[in-house]
Design an enzyme around this catalytic site. Structure first.
Site, PDB file in Angstrom:
ATOM      1  N   CYS A  49      38.296  24.881  28.773  1.00  0.00           N
ATOM      2  CA  CYS A  49      38.921  25.460  27.580  1.00  0.00           C
ATOM      3  C   CYS A  49      40.168  24.700  27.173  1.00  0.00           C
ATOM      4  O   CYS A  49      40.370  24.392  26.004  1.00  0.00           O
ATOM      5  CB  CYS A  49      39.288  26.927  27.829  1.00  0.00           C
ATOM      6  SG  CYS A  49      37.880  27.974  28.173  1.00  0.00           S
ATOM      7  N   ARG A 120      35.637  21.689  37.987  1.00  0.00           N
ATOM      8  CA  ARG A 120      35.412  20.809  36.836  1.00  0.00           C
ATOM      9  C   ARG A 120      36.718  20.506  36.105  1.00  0.00           C
ATOM     10  O   ARG A 120      37.533  21.377  35.883  1.00  0.00           O
ATOM     11  CB  ARG A 120      34.411  21.435  35.858  1.00  0.00           C
ATOM     12  CG  ARG A 120      32.997  21.556  36.419  1.00  0.00           C
ATOM     13  CD  ARG A 120      32.107  22.303  35.479  1.00  0.00           C
ATOM     14  NE  ARG A 120      32.583  23.675  35.306  1.00  0.00           N
ATOM     15  CZ  ARG A 120      32.172  24.490  34.336  1.00  0.00           C
ATOM     16  NH1 ARG A 120      31.289  24.080  33.453  1.00  0.00           N
ATOM     17  NH2 ARG A 120      32.653  25.712  34.266  1.00  0.00           N
TER      18      ARG A 120
END
Length: 203
Positions: A49, A120
């Protein structure tokens, strides 16, 4: 994007305060006495995000002929933090008369945020790479991350437990299990002239 910009501002302020010899977390504590204060803290900003999505917006804006300066600047600040932290640590090691090539550093936390297993887009991995550029021996632990995933994604080895005689310890992720650790614990891990870098202001 908004959170990315807020954290990039905090990271930039943290760099300025560091140069002024001011404790960023003390400034945040004082600012928190205002009723309308929104608390954002400096640190390594990873994940999808915050770490990736703003680039989609940058790409689309440029396709439309607009170059968004503020978003680009925020990403540049946040992407530069691993290098800044590694450089700062090397300076601190040198000030203690240590050759970075002969030092051992423990990095605590690799996931992109606290109490999750998702590695990640971890900026901590970038920090580890920056430290390794100085030939520093880096040990890495994280109670949530999978050793196999870390090896596959970053070609790094995740240790199950830390060793001892570290020249520095970097607490990079604010996992709940780290919050109860005390100074005696860190002293047990380090040598006689230790450096503790608390990136999340836990201690």
């Amino acid at each position: 994007v908004q959170r990315d910009l807020n954290i990039s501002l905090m990271n930039e302020l943290a760099v300025i305060f560091d140069k002024m010899g001011i404790d960023t977390h003390e400034v945040l504590e004082a600012a928190g006495t205002k009723w309308n204060f929104l608390k954002f803290t400096p640190g390594l900003v990873g994940g999808h995000c915050i770490g990736i999505d703003p680039y989609y917006l940058l790409y689309k804006a440029r396709q439309l002929g607009y170059d968004p300066q503020v978003i680009h600047s925020g990403r540049r600040v946040n992407d530069g933090m691993p290098t800044y932290i590694a450089t700062k640590l090397v300076q601190m090691l040198l000030q203690r008369g240590k050759n970075p090539r002969q030092t051992k550093v423990l990095v605590m936390g690799l996931t992109f945020k606290e109490n999750v297993s998702d590695i990640r887009n971890s900026k901590v991995a970038d920090l580890v790479r920056e430290l390794m550029k100085y030939a520093i021996i880096v040990h890495l632990i994280d109670p949530y991350a999978s050793p196999n995933e870390v090896a596959e994604a970053y070609r790094m080895t995740l240790m199950e437990t830390p060793s001892t005689h570290y020249d520095a310890v970097i607490v990079a992720v604010a996992h709940d299990v780290y919050q109860s650790l005390d100074i005696a614990y860190f002293k047990s891990l380090m040598n006689g002239t230790p450096i503790l870098m608390d990136l999340k202001g836990l201690y």
